[in-house]
Scaffold this motif. Structure first.
Motif, PDB file in Angstrom:
ATOM      1  N   ASP A 122       0.817  -1.162   0.030  1.00 31.59           N
ATOM      2  CA  ASP A 122       0.011   0.119   0.087  1.00 31.59           C
ATOM      3  C   ASP A 122       0.885   1.268   0.113  1.00 31.59           C
ATOM      4  OD1 ASP A 122      -2.621  -1.466   0.345  1.00 31.59           O
ATOM      5  OD2 ASP A 122      -1.923  -1.787   2.090  1.00 31.59           O
ATOM      6  N   LEU A 123       1.893   1.283   0.783  1.00 27.94           N
ATOM      7  CA  LEU A 123       2.785   2.424   0.569  1.00 27.94           C
ATOM      8  C   LEU A 123       4.423   1.837   0.615  1.00 27.94           C
ATOM      9  CD1 LEU A 123       0.792   2.951   3.435  1.00 27.94           C
ATOM     10  CD2 LEU A 123       1.850   5.277   3.261  1.00 27.94           C
ATOM     11  N   ILE A 124       5.089   2.733  -0.209  1.00 27.61           N
ATOM     12  CA  ILE A 124       6.583   2.180  -0.249  1.00 27.61           C
ATOM     13  C   ILE A 124       7.281   2.590   0.663  1.00 27.61           C
ATOM     14  CG2 ILE A 124       8.754   2.730  -1.642  1.00 27.61           C
ATOM     15  CD1 ILE A 124       6.486   3.205  -4.255  1.00 27.61           C
ATOM     16  N   GLY A 125       7.860   1.692   1.716  1.00 27.31           N
ATOM     17  CA  GLY A 125       8.705   2.067   2.650  1.00 27.31           C
ATOM     18  C   GLY A 125      10.101   1.992   2.391  1.00 27.31           C
ATOM     19  N   VAL A 126      10.987   2.736   3.454  1.00 26.98           N
ATOM     20  CA  VAL A 126      12.376   2.864   3.001  1.00 26.98           C
ATOM     21  C   VAL A 126      13.073   3.137   4.445  1.00 26.98           C
ATOM     22  CG1 VAL A 126      12.101   5.295   2.189  1.00 26.98           C
ATOM     23  CG2 VAL A 126      14.156   3.993   1.718  1.00 26.98           C
ATOM     24  N   ASN A 127      14.124   2.462   4.787  1.00 21.95           N
ATOM     25  CA  ASN A 127      14.757   3.042   5.796  1.00 21.95           C
ATOM     26  C   ASN A 127      15.626   3.870   5.291  1.00 21.95           C
ATOM     27  OD1 ASN A 127      13.474   1.230   7.218  1.00 21.95           O
ATOM     28  ND2 ASN A 127      14.932  -0.225   7.743  1.00 21.95           N
ATOM     29  N   ALA A 128      15.397   5.201   5.497  1.00 23.65           N
ATOM     30  CA  ALA A 128      16.257   6.254   4.743  1.00 23.65           C
ATOM     31  C   ALA A 128      17.658   6.771   5.450  1.00 23.65           C
ATOM     32  CB  ALA A 128      15.154   7.272   4.779  1.00 23.65           C
ATOM     33  N   PHE A 129      18.584   5.998   5.648  1.00 25.66           N
ATOM     34  CA  PHE A 129      19.680   6.412   5.936  1.00 25.66           C
ATOM     35  C   PHE A 129      20.562   6.779   4.812  1.00 25.66           C
ATOM     36  CE2 PHE A 129      17.911   3.378   9.128  1.00 25.66           C
ATOM     37  CZ  PHE A 129      17.939   4.181  10.184  1.00 25.66           C
ATOM     38  N   TYR A 130      20.198   7.752   4.051  1.00 29.61           N
ATOM     39  CA  TYR A 130      20.834   8.269   2.993  1.00 29.61           C
ATOM     40  C   TYR A 130      21.850   8.890   3.392  1.00 29.61           C
ATOM     41  CZ  TYR A 130      16.844   6.965  -0.146  1.00 29.61           C
ATOM     42  OH  TYR A 130      15.632   6.341  -0.711  1.00 29.61           O
ATOM     43  N   PRO A 131      23.272   9.056   2.716  1.00 30.95           N
ATOM     44  CA  PRO A 131      23.956  10.111   2.978  1.00 30.95           C
ATOM     45  C   PRO A 131      23.642  11.429   2.301  1.00 30.95           C
ATOM     46  CG  PRO A 131      24.795   8.547   1.209  1.00 30.95           C
ATOM     47  CD  PRO A 131      23.417   8.001   1.771  1.00 30.95           C
ATOM     48  N   LEU A 132      23.970  12.330   2.936  1.00 32.49           N
ATOM     49  CA  LEU A 132      23.534  13.596   2.256  1.00 32.49           C
ATOM     50  C   LEU A 132      24.723  14.432   1.683  1.00 32.49           C
ATOM     51  CD1 LEU A 132      20.991  14.711   5.207  1.00 32.49           C
ATOM     52  CD2 LEU A 132      20.583  13.338   2.820  1.00 32.49           C
ATOM     53  N   THR A 133      25.930  14.180   2.289  1.00 33.15           N
ATOM     54  CA  THR A 133      27.377  14.745   1.918  1.00 33.15           C
ATOM     55  C   THR A 133      28.335  13.768   1.822  1.00 33.15           C
ATOM     56  OG1 THR A 133      28.412  16.770   1.824  1.00 33.15           O
ATOM     57  CG2 THR A 133      27.705  15.888   3.866  1.00 33.15           C
ATOM     58  N   LYS A 134      29.391  13.966   1.127  1.00 30.05           N
ATOM     59  CA  LYS A 134      30.627  13.226   1.159  1.00 30.05           C
ATOM     60  C   LYS A 134      31.598  14.250   1.816  1.00 30.05           C
ATOM     61  CE  LYS A 134      30.474  10.269  -2.872  1.00 30.05           C
ATOM     62  NZ  LYS A 134      30.514  10.080  -4.273  1.00 30.05           N
ATOM     63  N   LYS A 135      31.332  15.589   2.252  1.00 31.05           N
ATOM     64  CA  LYS A 135      32.157  16.381   2.972  1.00 31.05           C
ATOM     65  C   LYS A 135      32.144  16.347   4.326  1.00 31.05           C
ATOM     66  CE  LYS A 135      31.454  20.079  -0.424  1.00 31.05           C
ATOM     67  NZ  LYS A 135      30.991  21.613  -0.701  1.00 31.05           N
ATOM     68  N   GLU A 136      33.527  16.327   4.847  1.00 31.68           N
ATOM     69  CA  GLU A 136      33.547  16.315   6.403  1.00 31.68           C
ATOM     70  C   GLU A 136      33.303  17.654   6.793  1.00 31.68           C
ATOM     71  OE1 GLU A 136      37.131  14.719   7.763  1.00 31.68           O
ATOM     72  OE2 GLU A 136      36.779  12.418   7.048  1.00 31.68           O
ATOM     73  N   ASN A 137      32.819  17.831   8.004  1.00 32.91           N
ATOM     74  CA  ASN A 137      32.381  19.431   8.483  1.00 32.91           C
ATOM     75  C   ASN A 137      31.520  19.872   7.558  1.00 32.91           C
ATOM     76  OD1 ASN A 137      34.075  18.750  10.767  1.00 32.91           O
ATOM     77  ND2 ASN A 137      35.848  19.144   9.509  1.00 32.91           N
ATOM     78  N   GLY A 138      30.558  19.175   6.813  1.00 30.43           N
ATOM     79  CA  GLY A 138      29.802  19.836   5.985  1.00 30.43           C
ATOM     80  C   GLY A 138      28.920  20.929   6.643  1.00 30.43           C
ATOM     81  N   ARG A 139      28.417  22.153   5.889  1.00 36.28           N
ATOM     82  CA  ARG A 139      27.382  23.091   6.456  1.00 36.28           C
ATOM     83  C   ARG A 139      26.034  22.429   6.134  1.00 36.28           C
ATOM     84  NH1 ARG A 139      29.931  28.082   7.582  1.00 36.28           N
ATOM     85  NH2 ARG A 139      28.005  29.394   6.985  1.00 36.28           N
ATOM     86  N   TYR A 140      25.028  23.188   6.520  1.00 37.67           N
ATOM     87  CA  TYR A 140      23.955  22.760   6.517  1.00 37.67           C
ATOM     88  C   TYR A 140      23.409  22.774   4.911  1.00 37.67           C
ATOM     89  CZ  TYR A 140      18.742  23.214   5.900  1.00 37.67           C
ATOM     90  OH  TYR A 140      17.199  23.136   5.646  1.00 37.67           O
ATOM     91  N   TRP A 141      23.819  23.917   4.028  1.00 38.85           N
ATOM     92  CA  TRP A 141      23.654  23.856   2.659  1.00 38.85           C
ATOM     93  C   TRP A 141      24.039  22.692   1.995  1.00 38.85           C
ATOM     94  CZ3 TRP A 141      19.288  26.348   1.644  1.00 38.85           C
ATOM     95  CH2 TRP A 141      18.957  27.353   2.670  1.00 38.85           C
ATOM     96  N   ASP A 142      25.202  22.129   2.453  1.00 39.95           N
ATOM     97  CA  ASP A 142      25.849  20.964   1.665  1.00 39.95           C
ATOM     98  C   ASP A 142      25.141  19.955   1.991  1.00 39.95           C
ATOM     99  OD1 ASP A 142      28.180  22.293   1.129  1.00 39.95           O
ATOM    100  OD2 ASP A 142      28.998  21.992   2.956  1.00 39.95           O
ATOM    101  N   LEU A 143      24.144  19.754   3.205  1.00 43.35           N
ATOM    102  CA  LEU A 143      23.381  18.755   3.690  1.00 43.35           C
ATOM    103  C   LEU A 143      22.190  18.664   2.787  1.00 43.35           C
ATOM    104  CD1 LEU A 143      23.851  18.411   7.291  1.00 43.35           C
ATOM    105  CD2 LEU A 143      25.182  17.265   5.670  1.00 43.35           C
ATOM    106  N   ALA A 144      21.598  20.207   2.575  1.00 40.89           N
ATOM    107  CA  ALA A 144      20.273  20.625   2.053  1.00 40.89           C
ATOM    108  C   ALA A 144      20.436  20.090   0.645  1.00 40.89           C
ATOM    109  CB  ALA A 144      20.001  21.960   2.282  1.00 40.89           C
ATOM    110  N   LEU A 145      21.457  20.282  -0.135  1.00 39.07           N
ATOM    111  CA  LEU A 145      21.643  20.101  -1.559  1.00 39.07           C
ATOM    112  C   LEU A 145      21.333  18.338  -1.628  1.00 39.07           C
ATOM    113  CD1 LEU A 145      24.368  22.187  -2.621  1.00 39.07           C
ATOM    114  CD2 LEU A 145      22.390  22.061  -3.622  1.00 39.07           C
ATOM    115  N   GLY A 146      22.030  17.615  -0.717  1.00 39.86           N
ATOM    116  CA  GLY A 146      22.273  16.052  -0.801  1.00 39.86           C
ATOM    117  C   GLY A 146      20.742  15.851  -0.505  1.00 39.86           C
TER     118      GLY A 146
END
Length: 408
Positions: free
Chosen positions: A222-246
């Motif tokens: 009925d619903l597509i389920g996902v365990n959403a442990f997606y990487p949001l960036t490859k950068k260490e010490n990434g800022r919020y906007w790096d994560l937001a793009l991911g």
């Protein structure tokens, strides 16, 4: 008034659970029950903790706390035991005696409903000797047949309880990559048919984030389920906007899947550990970490980044936070750098996410998440820091706080 609204919402959700979702990726929104604002409350089943866990006063306190955050759903996770990755079978007994565990889960469902919370039941597998359940391989056709029969017994045991207790949603599996992304999936189909015969609520499946597109049972859910442990960036010490793009890339990928299958997506698990750079490899398990730099700010920013685009997505039914435990006062269940957002800066993000309006609410109006306004990543100089209104982590010794513009 809040309790009345919660009870009314739960009644409507329970009555509608046995009905098919409206067709299309926006089916959850069109159903008009409100986005799923969920928390996974993990069990404490050990006989060493007889006064904690599902169905106890401490378990009820954990459910009440989730409701106080603004959650509308909880996920409960009874476990089965698998010895190793050879797929010898599922032992339904996990720490506590089986019947005791069943009664405890049944009480927890009743307690959740009494607190105005809908329930997703997630029968989960624990590999006793270590290893990831996604890699289970019985090694032969006969082995796969034995594994399928054993897993069916495990799943139907909990599907029967879900039917008896009025559970609103059932996850038919968690990260079973070697089974449901391969030709072996044929042996899973009759199991799903039997679950449908016995249980009349909504079905989902908790696919791992990197094999969702290859999962071969999405048409039967009925619903597509996902365990959403997606990487949001490859950068260490990434800022919020790096994560937001991911995060916007993640949202685009999920929307493509939702529209390709004509079904809404629910994040059956999402969360980040409390450490530096948690969004680089979010799936890393806390118990395997050493020399950890604890960083509440990084955890909170990762939550904020992932959830921001999803609030404006009518194809996203909602999410379940991974996770808290069925004893709010027990901090021994995981290390300080673990996933739990409780009493941390991430709790404030969750409170805001729970109490803002989502596009999948079906109310016809959406509001910006956490005061950010619609994300416009091309106009960074004019961005505003999030504002949290009256929200704060209601935990002893934790002060109110906010992000400064420099931290974004």
């Amino acid at each position: 008034m809040r309790r009345l609204l919660a009870a009314t919402t739960l009644l409507l959700t329970s009555q509608a659970a046995a009905l098919p979702l409206p067709a299309g990726a926006e089916g959850w929104r069109d159903r008009g029950e409100g986005a799923i604002r969920g928390v996974t409350v993990g069990p404490i089943e050990s006989a060493l903790h007889p006064d904690a866990g599902y169905g106890t006063d401490k378990g009820r306190a954990a459910l009440a706390e989730a409701a106080a955050w603004g959650a509308t759903w909880v996920a409960l996770t009874p476990f089965g035991r698998v010895w190793d990755l050879s797929g010898g079978g599922v032992d339904l007994v996990f720490e506590a005696p089986l019947e005791d565990n069943r009664q405890a889960v049944a009480r927890a469902v009743e307690d959740a409903h009494a607190a105005g919370l809908a329930v997703m039941l997630v029968p989960h597998l624990w590999v006793e000797t270590g290893g990831w359940r996604a890699l289970i391989d019985p090694g032969s056709d006969a082995g796969w047949a034995r594994w399928a029969a054993s897993y069916e017994r495990f799943l139907l045991y909990w599907a029967d309880l879900a039917e008896e207790t009025g559970v609103e949603m059932l996850s038919v599996g968690v990260e079973l990559r070697s089974w449901v992304t391969t030709a072996h999936v044929a042996s899973f189909h009759p199991i799903l048919d039997e679950v449908r015969r016995r249980y009349h609520g909504l079905l989902t499946y908790s696919a791992n984030w990197d094999d969702l597109a290859h999962t071969l049972i999405l048409d039967r859910l009925d619903l597509i389920g996902v365990n959403a442990f997606y990487p949001l960036t490859k950068k260490e010490n990434g800022r919020y906007w790096d994560l937001a793009l991911g995060a916007q890339t993640v949202a685009t990928e999920l929307e493509e899947i939702a529209r390709a299958w004509g079904k809404p997506v629910v994040l059956t698990e999402m969360g980040y550990t409390t450490r530096r750079d948690p969004a680089v490899e979010p799936w890393l398990w806390p118990d395997g970490m050493s020399d950890v730099v604890i960083d509440e700010q990084a955890q909170a920013l990762a939550y904020l980044a992932l959830l921001a685009p999803l609030t404006d997505a009518p194809w996203c039914a909602g999410f379940f936070v991974w996770r808290t435990y069925a004893d709010p006062g027990d901090v021994s269940q995981e290390a300080e750098w673990g996933f739990s957002p409780r009493g941390k800066r991430a709790e404030v993000i969750l409170r805001d996410a729970f109490t803002t309006s989502w596009a999948s609410d079906g109310f016809g109006t959406t509001y910006p998440f956490a005061g950010l306004g619609p994300l416009d990543l091309e106009s960074r100089p004019g961005r505003r820091a999030p504002t949290f209104g009256s929200h704060r982590a209601r935990h002893p010794g934790v002060p109110g706080w906010s992000f400064s513009p420099d931290e974004l």
